[in-house]
Design an enzyme around this catalytic site. Structure first.
Site, short mmCIF file in Angstrom:
data_model
loop_
_atom_site.label_atom_id
_atom_site.label_comp_id
_atom_site.label_asym_id
_atom_site.label_seq_id
_atom_site.Cartn_x
_atom_site.Cartn_y
_atom_site.Cartn_z
N GLY A 25 74.98 -69.04 14.74
CA GLY A 25 75.89 -69.44 15.89
C GLY A 25 75.55 -71.08 16.42
O GLY A 25 76.56 -71.09 17.32
N GLU A 36 69.40 -61.10 18.30
CA GLU A 36 70.51 -60.79 19.14
C GLU A 36 69.82 -59.93 19.80
O GLU A 36 70.13 -59.75 20.99
CB GLU A 36 71.19 -60.96 19.06
CG GLU A 36 72.49 -62.37 18.71
CD GLU A 36 73.70 -62.56 17.69
OE1 GLU A 36 74.64 -61.82 17.74
OE2 GLU A 36 73.80 -63.45 17.66
N GLU A 80 67.72 -64.40 8.60
CA GLU A 80 67.91 -65.41 9.83
C GLU A 80 67.75 -65.92 10.46
O GLU A 80 66.84 -65.92 11.45
CB GLU A 80 69.23 -64.54 10.57
CG GLU A 80 70.19 -63.15 9.30
CD GLU A 80 71.62 -62.91 10.29
OE1 GLU A 80 72.18 -63.58 10.29
OE2 GLU A 80 71.23 -62.39 11.29
N ASN A 104 78.88 -59.26 9.55
CA ASN A 104 77.82 -58.90 11.36
C ASN A 104 79.54 -58.98 12.33
O ASN A 104 79.23 -60.65 12.47
CB ASN A 104 76.66 -59.44 11.12
CG ASN A 104 76.18 -59.37 12.99
OD1 ASN A 104 77.40 -58.15 13.06
ND2 ASN A 104 75.20 -58.99 13.38
N HIS A 162 68.99 -57.09 14.39
CA HIS A 162 69.14 -59.10 14.89
C HIS A 162 68.38 -59.65 15.61
O HIS A 162 68.26 -58.30 16.90
CB HIS A 162 70.58 -58.75 15.03
CG HIS A 162 71.57 -59.94 15.00
ND1 HIS A 162 71.18 -60.68 15.42
CD2 HIS A 162 72.22 -60.68 13.58
CE1 HIS A 162 72.18 -61.63 15.26
NE2 HIS A 162 72.73 -61.16 14.32
N LYS A 172 79.10 -58.16 15.42
CA LYS A 172 78.64 -58.56 16.99
C LYS A 172 79.76 -58.01 17.88
O LYS A 172 80.58 -57.05 17.48
CB LYS A 172 78.43 -59.71 16.76
CG LYS A 172 77.54 -60.80 15.74
CD LYS A 172 76.88 -61.85 16.03
CE LYS A 172 76.23 -62.98 14.92
NZ LYS A 172 75.73 -64.21 15.38
N SER A 206 75.29 -69.96 9.73
CA SER A 206 76.34 -70.26 9.64
C SER A 206 76.52 -70.67 8.80
O SER A 206 76.89 -71.56 8.67
CB SER A 206 75.61 -71.79 10.91
OG SER A 206 75.46 -71.81 11.99
P1 13P Z 1 76.88 -66.82 12.10
O1 13P Z 1 77.13 -67.04 11.10
O2 13P Z 1 77.57 -66.93 13.29
O3 13P Z 1 75.65 -68.38 11.98
O4 13P Z 1 75.65 -65.93 12.27
C1 13P Z 1 74.71 -64.84 11.58
C2 13P Z 1 74.37 -63.50 12.49
O5 13P Z 1 73.83 -63.98 12.57
C3 13P Z 1 74.87 -63.01 11.11
O6 13P Z 1 73.87 -61.73 11.12
#
Ligand code: 13P
Length: 272
Positions: free
Chosen positions: A193, A117, A187, A30, A115, A32, A233
């Site tokens: 992150g 976010e 997640e 992903n 997601h 982002k 992560s």
């Molecule tokens: P990270 O791997 O950067 O923690 O992000 C995970 C994520 O949100 C994947 O959708």
């Protein structure tokens, strides 16, 4: 007594391995809000030879603006392209939105939905996650639906309740046939992150709650066939341990999917 336990353990182990074999592991990046079209082409060209031998599905979910470049760069390879969101209406006055049909026409096969976010910053709700999921599967896309608890919810002891609720809400009116095109990504919000990864046991437990929720609606047999990823992560150093867990069928990778080498190590871990 101990003599009697051995065969029992063998049966359990065999059942675990068989169940995992029923599901396809998927490693999905992903990206982002990262990478321009030119950078997309360069990164996919770097990744292609590194993941060519994968024994799992390899997906890169990229920003809308990068889709054309990604589809072109991935042509002839085993990399599938995904989007990071989809609108639930087929067309109309929805300025700034992208429909499922537009995505499939552009060569997109997967789409990330719900997601954290988007839930956190863009008003995504369980209802809109459900509508997007239905729109995606009805258009022939594979939906990667994200669920996950915040640290506060975990500390209050609501993880299981929340994961089951989010999963069932996302799947409202999704038929067992449509479910074949749905992947769930667990997640934990506190692990995204942050560099704080869930332990392999926490990931397995969270994914297990999601599978249990699916079993409650569709039955255990169907639940055993659904791919449930872990995300948060996940990186080249911890992927091995995470994807070895019985309920962890691959991963949804943020930061580490922007680095060809790291991403390929994770793909290799899921290919074993
Ligand atoms: P990270 O791997 O950067 O923690 O992000 C995970 C994520 O949100 C994947 O959708």
């Amino acid at each position: 007594m101990l003599i009697g336990i051995d065969p029992y353990i063998c049966v359990i182990k065999r059942r675990i391995i068989m169940n995992k074999a029923k599901r396809q592991a998927i490693i999905a990046g992903n990206w982002k809000m990262n990478k321009t079209p030119a950078e997309t082409t360069a990164l996919i060209n770097e990744m292609k030879p590194l993941v060519a031998d994968a024994n799992c599905e390899v997906v890169l979910c990229v920003p809308f603006i990068d889709i054309a470049a990604a589809v072109e760069a991935a042509k002839g390879s085993n990399i599938k392209i995904g989007a990071e969101n989809v609108h639930f209406k087929a067309s109309g006055a929805y300025t700034g939105e992208i429909s499922a049909e537009m995505l499939t026409a552009a060569g997109v096969e997967y789409v990330v939905i719900g997601h954290s976010e988007r839930r956190q910053y863009f008003g995504e709700t369980d209802q809109t996650v459900n509508l997007r999921t239905l729109a995606a599967v009805n258009a022939g896309l594979k939906a990667i639906v994200c669920v996950g608890e915040t640290l506060e919810q975990r500390e209050l002891g609501y993880t299981e309740t929340l994961l089951k609720y989010q999963t069932k809400m996302a799947l409202t009116n999704v038929s067992a046939e449509q479910l074949k095109n749905v992947v769930i990504a667990y997640e934990p919000v506190w692990a995204i992150g942050t560099g704080v990864t869930a332990t392999a046991d926490q990931a397995d437990e969270g994914n297990g709650y999601v599978r249990a929720a699916i079993a409650e609606v569709y039955g255990a047999e169907v639940a055993e066939t659904v791919t449930i990823q872990y995300g948060g992560s996940m990186n080249a150093g911890n992927a091995d341990e995470l994807v070895a867990k019985v309920n962890v069928d691959g991963g949804l990778i943020g930061g580490a999917s922007l680095k060809a080498q790291d991403f390929s190590v994770i793909v290799k871990a899921a290919s074993k």
